[in-house]
Write a protein that holds these residues in place. Sequence first.
Motif, PDB file in Angstrom:
ATOM      1  N   ASN A 188       0.861  -1.240  -0.147  1.00  0.00           N
ATOM      2  CA  ASN A 188       0.115  -0.092  -0.098  1.00  0.00           C
ATOM      3  C   ASN A 188       0.784   1.121  -0.047  1.00  0.00           C
ATOM      4  O   ASN A 188       0.302   2.226  -0.007  1.00  0.00           O
ATOM      5  N   ALA A 189       2.199   1.177  -0.083  1.00  0.00           N
ATOM      6  CA  ALA A 189       3.016   2.510  -0.195  1.00  0.00           C
ATOM      7  C   ALA A 189       2.987   2.958   1.220  1.00  0.00           C
ATOM      8  O   ALA A 189       3.086   4.273   1.120  1.00  0.00           O
ATOM      9  N   ASP A 190       2.623   2.554   2.457  1.00  0.00           N
ATOM     10  CA  ASP A 190       2.417   3.176   3.469  1.00  0.00           C
ATOM     11  C   ASP A 190       3.721   3.002   4.207  1.00  0.00           C
ATOM     12  O   ASP A 190       4.138   2.275   5.113  1.00  0.00           O
ATOM     13  N   ALA A 191       4.951   3.954   3.872  1.00  0.00           N
ATOM     14  CA  ALA A 191       6.182   3.838   4.343  1.00  0.00           C
ATOM     15  C   ALA A 191       6.321   3.821   5.839  1.00  0.00           C
ATOM     16  O   ALA A 191       6.960   3.240   6.283  1.00  0.00           O
ATOM     17  N   GLU A 192       5.716   4.856   6.597  1.00  0.00           N
ATOM     18  CA  GLU A 192       5.781   4.937   7.837  1.00  0.00           C
ATOM     19  C   GLU A 192       5.313   3.850   8.706  1.00  0.00           C
ATOM     20  O   GLU A 192       5.897   3.203   9.389  1.00  0.00           O
ATOM     21  N   SER A 193       4.148   2.974   8.218  1.00  0.00           N
ATOM     22  CA  SER A 193       3.685   2.045   8.931  1.00  0.00           C
ATOM     23  C   SER A 193       4.633   0.579   8.390  1.00  0.00           C
ATOM     24  O   SER A 193       4.926  -0.213   9.380  1.00  0.00           O
ATOM     25  N   PHE A 194       5.201   0.590   7.204  1.00  0.00           N
ATOM     26  CA  PHE A 194       5.931  -0.506   6.759  1.00  0.00           C
ATOM     27  C   PHE A 194       7.289  -0.488   7.673  1.00  0.00           C
ATOM     28  O   PHE A 194       7.822  -1.299   8.167  1.00  0.00           O
ATOM     29  N   ILE A 195       7.817   0.890   7.907  1.00  0.00           N
ATOM     30  CA  ILE A 195       9.120   0.958   8.689  1.00  0.00           C
ATOM     31  C   ILE A 195       8.759   0.374  10.250  1.00  0.00           C
ATOM     32  O   ILE A 195       9.418  -0.429  10.546  1.00  0.00           O
ATOM     33  N   LYS A 196       7.869   0.790  10.594  1.00  0.00           N
ATOM     34  CA  LYS A 196       7.523   0.587  12.239  1.00  0.00           C
ATOM     35  C   LYS A 196       7.230  -1.041  12.161  1.00  0.00           C
ATOM     36  O   LYS A 196       7.806  -1.543  13.024  1.00  0.00           O
ATOM     37  N   GLN A 197       6.541  -1.485  11.289  1.00  0.00           N
ATOM     38  CA  GLN A 197       6.278  -3.010  11.329  1.00  0.00           C
ATOM     39  C   GLN A 197       7.261  -3.761  10.976  1.00  0.00           C
ATOM     40  O   GLN A 197       7.536  -4.836  11.697  1.00  0.00           O
ATOM     41  N   ILE A 198       8.149  -3.497   9.978  1.00  0.00           N
ATOM     42  CA  ILE A 198       9.039  -4.272   9.779  1.00  0.00           C
ATOM     43  C   ILE A 198      10.497  -4.206  10.899  1.00  0.00           C
ATOM     44  O   ILE A 198      10.840  -5.209  11.259  1.00  0.00           O
ATOM     45  N   MET A 199      10.522  -3.171  11.285  1.00  0.00           N
ATOM     46  CA  MET A 199      11.538  -3.056  12.661  1.00  0.00           C
ATOM     47  C   MET A 199      11.106  -4.061  13.854  1.00  0.00           C
ATOM     48  O   MET A 199      11.642  -4.611  14.219  1.00  0.00           O
ATOM     49  N   TYR A 200       9.849  -4.092  14.026  1.00  0.00           N
ATOM     50  CA  TYR A 200       9.289  -4.945  15.139  1.00  0.00           C
ATOM     51  C   TYR A 200       9.322  -6.091  14.709  1.00  0.00           C
ATOM     52  O   TYR A 200       9.519  -7.064  15.432  1.00  0.00           O
ATOM     53  N   THR A 201       8.996  -6.483  13.468  1.00  0.00           N
ATOM     54  CA  THR A 201       9.036  -7.988  12.933  1.00  0.00           C
ATOM     55  C   THR A 201      10.564  -8.618  12.974  1.00  0.00           C
ATOM     56  O   THR A 201      10.928  -9.565  13.451  1.00  0.00           O
ATOM     57  N   LEU A 202      11.360  -7.724  12.454  1.00  0.00           N
ATOM     58  CA  LEU A 202      12.590  -8.231  12.717  1.00  0.00           C
ATOM     59  C   LEU A 202      13.335  -8.375  14.188  1.00  0.00           C
ATOM     60  O   LEU A 202      14.316  -9.271  14.455  1.00  0.00           O
ATOM     61  N   THR A 203      12.717  -7.508  15.140  1.00  0.00           N
ATOM     62  CA  THR A 203      13.277  -7.417  16.341  1.00  0.00           C
ATOM     63  C   THR A 203      12.843  -8.891  17.053  1.00  0.00           C
ATOM     64  O   THR A 203      13.501  -9.422  17.749  1.00  0.00           O
ATOM     65  N   ILE A 204      11.490  -9.160  16.683  1.00  0.00           N
ATOM     66  CA  ILE A 204      10.990 -10.426  17.135  1.00  0.00           C
ATOM     67  C   ILE A 204      11.897 -11.716  16.616  1.00  0.00           C
ATOM     68  O   ILE A 204      12.263 -12.413  17.197  1.00  0.00           O
ATOM     69  N   ALA A 205      12.008 -11.554  15.417  1.00  0.00           N
ATOM     70  CA  ALA A 205      12.967 -12.687  14.647  1.00  0.00           C
ATOM     71  C   ALA A 205      14.237 -12.648  15.424  1.00  0.00           C
ATOM     72  O   ALA A 205      14.655 -13.843  15.813  1.00  0.00           O
ATOM     73  N   GLY A 206      14.876 -11.511  15.642  1.00  0.00           N
ATOM     74  CA  GLY A 206      16.070 -11.281  16.648  1.00  0.00           C
ATOM     75  C   GLY A 206      15.875 -12.128  17.827  1.00  0.00           C
ATOM     76  O   GLY A 206      16.932 -12.778  18.172  1.00  0.00           O
TER      77      GLY A 206
END
Length: 148
Positions: A105-123
């Motif tokens: 959806n090209a929602d850059a702000e939400s994408f950055i927030k979500q991917i950081m959280y996802t990568l933190t969980i994966a880490g």
Amino acid sequence: MNHLIIEAVAMLLSSAAFGIIFNIRGKHLVLSVIGGILSWAVYTFTAGLFSNDIPQYILAAAAISLYCEILARITKTPVPVYLVVGIIPLVPGALIFRTMLAFINADAESFIKQIMYTLTIAGGIALGVFSVSSVFRLFTEEIRRRRR
């Protein structure tokens, strides 16, 4: 209380399904599914102990890793046979979906927030597995060294 029973059944079925997909059979499938329920239980029952859920993921991953390391030694089976199925309940599937949806959806702000959280969980999951696996490896190497 009912939601815990529903979640436990869902974790049992999802772990069993992944075990079947990965061609795990017999007692190994049963033991893998028990691992999946264990990881979910540790995650669920540590919910109120921390201000966020990252430590829950670390503890649950460490618990399942410990379970798998011990079980692998007892059954003389490779650790991943149990670990892959046991870690499935911890995978943040809905979060990964929301991350990709924000990207599409090209929602850059939400994408950055979500991917950081996802990568933190994966880490966190990786940290839990890695730390227990490393300690176990050091421990078993020390035992082997002393036997020589």
